[in-house]
Design an enzyme around this catalytic site. Structure first.
Site, PDB file in Angstrom:
ATOM      1  N   SER A 302       0.809  -1.207   0.000  1.00 54.60           N
ATOM      2  CA  SER A 302       0.000   0.000   0.000  1.00 54.60           C
ATOM      3  C   SER A 302       0.852   1.272   0.000  1.00 54.60           C
ATOM      4  O   SER A 302       1.527   1.566  -0.977  1.00 54.60           O
ATOM      5  CB  SER A 302      -0.958  -0.049   1.198  1.00 54.60           C
ATOM      6  OG  SER A 302      -1.951   0.930   1.118  1.00 54.60           O
ATOM      7  N   ASP A 313      10.464   5.102 -10.131  1.00 54.92           N
ATOM      8  CA  ASP A 313      10.132   5.665 -11.442  1.00 54.92           C
ATOM      9  C   ASP A 313      10.940   6.924 -11.754  1.00 54.92           C
ATOM     10  O   ASP A 313      11.277   7.187 -12.909  1.00 54.92           O
ATOM     11  CB  ASP A 313       8.631   5.980 -11.519  1.00 54.92           C
ATOM     12  CG  ASP A 313       7.793   4.749 -11.820  1.00 54.92           C
ATOM     13  OD1 ASP A 313       8.371   3.636 -11.867  1.00 54.92           O
ATOM     14  OD2 ASP A 313       6.572   4.884 -12.007  1.00 54.92           O
ATOM     15  N   LYS A 327      -0.698  -4.269  -3.311  1.00 54.86           N
ATOM     16  CA  LYS A 327      -1.990  -3.657  -2.990  1.00 54.86           C
ATOM     17  C   LYS A 327      -2.051  -2.282  -3.655  1.00 54.86           C
ATOM     18  O   LYS A 327      -1.495  -1.310  -3.160  1.00 54.86           O
ATOM     19  CB  LYS A 327      -2.168  -3.513  -1.488  1.00 54.86           C
ATOM     20  CG  LYS A 327      -3.500  -2.885  -1.106  1.00 54.86           C
ATOM     21  CD  LYS A 327      -3.628  -2.739   0.406  1.00 54.86           C
ATOM     22  CE  LYS A 327      -4.922  -2.025   0.766  1.00 54.86           C
ATOM     23  NZ  LYS A 327      -4.914  -0.610   0.338  1.00 54.86           N
TER      24      LYS A 327
END
Length: 456
Positions: A302, A313, A327
Site C-alpha cells: 500500500s 520511477d 496492494k
C-alpha cells in the site's frame, strides 16, 4: 486512506450532492431497462426485509436487531473486495488511534506469551520507561485484575485511557523473587513509526514501520539527526520499508515529496475519469541529492509501495529486496454519524508516476536479494500477496503475481539485503554488477497483516 475526518466528510457530502444532481434528471429520462434494474433492486431489498423479519420472529433465541443489521452491512462490504469493510464504533475509534499514532497510555510495546503480557520494550521518555519497566517483564495483573484469559487487544485497551489517569501493574521480572507492583499515570504517547541509526559509520539507516500522522515529521527529525551525527562523510541513505503494511495516503505522498525535487508522486483513479487526481512533489530534497537505497519485500504494501514506486520511477532510489505485496487500491474512511461507526470503502486504484498499476503484481526491485530463511521459519513466510486474497481487484491485463519472500533476519549481520545496500553505497558493488531482479514463478509473500504486538 484520507488523512483528516473533515476532508472525508466534505468528500462524502460533495458525493451526495453530486448524486442528487445527476440522478434527478435521469429519473425523468429513465428507459425501460433502467426501470427494470431499479425494480429488481427494490425486489431484492424487499427480500432482505422478509428474511430479517423471519429471523427476528422465528430464530431459536431472540436476536439483537442491531447486530443483525451490522452483520448484513459487513457481509455486503466484505463481498466487494478484501479491503472494504464496516467498522463499528469501537473499531472506528481504534483505527483513528492507529492512524493518529498518538493516544493516552503508558508507553510500552507488548506481546502475548503463554496467556500473559510480555513487555517487548518501553518507549523512551514515557511513564513506563520512567518507572523502570524493562524488556521481558511479564505483566500479570492490571488494576488487580488478572490478564490471563484476556486477548492482547483487550489488555492493551485496559492499559490505554485518558491522560493523567492511574493504573496499577503487577510485574514478574526474571531474577526477582517477588512480584513488583507499580502505579503509572497515563500520558500522551506518540508511536514511533520512524527509527534510525548510523550504519557502518557513514550511512544513514532509516526504518519506517507504518504510515501514520507522525511519519513525515519523524522522518524529517531523523534525517536531521543523522546528518548531524555523520557530517560530511555521509555516503547515503537506506530507507527500510520491509514488512511495512502501509497506512495513510497523505503520509506516503509527503514522505515521497521529502525525497524528490519535482515530478508526479502518484495518481489515483476512481470510477469516473473526472475523479482522477495527481499528486506532485515540491522543490526540496531533505537528503540533498545523496544516494538512496530503498529496501522492500513481500510484506511492503500500500503506502510503502507508493513511496517505493515514486522513487523508482524517478530513478531517485535503487530498490533492493524482493517483489512487494501488490496492494494498488485506496480506501476512504467514511464516518456514518455519532455511534454508528464508519465505512472503509475502496474508492480508487493508484498508479505510479509512469502510469503503472501494481495491483496484484507488486513492485519488482531493481536488485533482487533473497534471504537465508531458517528451516523452522520457512512455513511462516510461505504465503502469498494481494493476488491470493479472495475477491481482490483484478488487473487490467490479467497478469498477476503471487508475491515474494518476506523474511527479515533479526540480526543485521545476517541481513543480505542490508549488506547489499551497504555495498552499493560504498561502491563495492554497482547496480550494473549486482543481480537485477527477475520475476520468479512460485515466489511467496507475507500476507499484509500486523505483527502480534502492540504499543499502549
Amino acid at each position: 486512506m484520507m488523512r483528516k475526518t473533515s476532508v472525508i466528510l466534505l468528500s462524502a457530502a460533495t458525493g451526495a450532492a453530486l448524486t442528487l444532481f445527476v440522478t434527478q434528471p435521469r429519473a425523468v429520462l429513465m428507459g425501460s431497462s433502467a426501470r427494470a434494474a431499479t425494480s429488481d433492486t427494490y425486489r431484492q431489498l424487499n427480500l432482505f426485509g422478509d428474511v430479517f423479519e423471519r429471523v427476528r420472529s422465528d430464530y431459536v433465541e431472540k436476536p439483537d436487531d442491531s447486530k443483525l443489521i451490522e452483520s448484513a452491512i459487513s457481509g455486503m462490504l466484505s463481498g466487494l473486495d478484501p479491503h472494504s469493510s464496516y467498522m463499528d464504533a469501537k473499531s472506528f475509534r481504534d483505527m483513528q488511534v492507529q492512524t493518529r499514532g498518538e493516544f493516552g497510555g503508558l508507553g510500552i510495546e507488548v506481546t502475548m506469551e503463554d496467556g500473559l503480557i510480555k513487555v517487548v520494550s518501553p518507549i523512551d521518555d514515557t511513564p513506563a520507561s520512567k518507572a523502570g519497566i524493562m524488556a521481558n517483564d511479564i505483566i500479570t495483573t492490571l488494576d488487580d485484575e488478572a490478564v490471563q484469559g484476556l486477548t492482547l487487544n483487550q489488555a492493551v485497551e485496559k492499559m490505554r485511557g485518558p491522560v493523567n489517569t492511574k493504573i496499577k501493574l503487577r510485574i514478574i521480572r526474571k531474577g526477582q523473587d517477588n512480584p513488583i507492583d507499580v502505579t503509572l499515570v497515563r500520558d500522551n504517547i506518540r508511536v514511533r513509526s520512524v527509527r534510525a541509526r548510523v550504519e557502518a559509520d557513514d550511512i544513514a539507516y532509516i526504518r519506517i514501520t507504518t504510515f501514520n500522522e507522525q511519519t513525515t515529521e519523524g522522518l524529517k527529525k531523523e534525517i536531521a539527526n543523522l546528518q548531524g551525527q555523520i557530517g560530511d562523510k555521509l555516503k547515503g541513505y537506506i530507507i527500510d520499508l520491509r514488512n511495512n503494511p502501509g497506512g495513510l495516503l497523505e503520509e506516503a505522498v509527503t514522505v515521497s515529496d521529502s525525497l524528490l525535487e519535482r515530478g508526479e508522486i502518484v495518481s489515483t483513479r476512481g470510477r469516473n475519469a473526472e475523479e482522477t487526481q495527481r499528486r506532485t512533489a515540491h522543490p526540496g530534497d531533505l537528503t540533498k541529492g545523496k544516494p538512496v537505497i530503498v529496501l522492500i519485500n513481500g510484506g511492503s504494501a500500500s503506502a510503502s509501495e507508493i513511496v517505493a514506486g515514486a522513487l523508482q520511477d524517478h530513478k531517485r532510489a535503487t530498490l533492493v529486496g524482493t517483489r512487494s505485496f501488490g496492494k494498488g487500491s485506496v480506501q476512504t474512511i467514511i464516518p456514518l454519524g455519532s455511534g454508528n461507526g464508519a465505512l472503509r470503502l475502496t474508492t480508487a486504484r493508484y498508479y505510479t508516476p509512469s502510469g503503472k498499476s501494481i495491483q496484484a503484481k507488486g513492485i519488482v526491485p531493481d536488485i533482487e536479494v533473497l534471504q537465508d530463511v531458517p528451516d523452522e521459519l520457512k512455513a511462516r513466510t510461505d504465503t502469498k500477496g494481494e493476488a491470493s486474497l479472495r475477491g481482490h481487484l483484478k488487473t487490467n491485463d490479467g497478469d498477476e503475481k503471487t508475491g515474494s519472500q518476506s523474511y527479515v533476519p533479526p540480526d543485521a549481520k545476517d541481513d543480505k539485503a542490508l549488506k547489499m545496500a551497504d555495498d552499493l553505497l560504498h561502491g563495492i558493488k554497482s547496480t550494473s554488477s549486482a543481480t537485477p531482479a527477475a520475476p520468479a514463478p512460485g515466489d511467496k509473500a507475507a500476507v499484509d497483516k500486523p505483527a502480534g504486538k502492540a504499543a499502549n
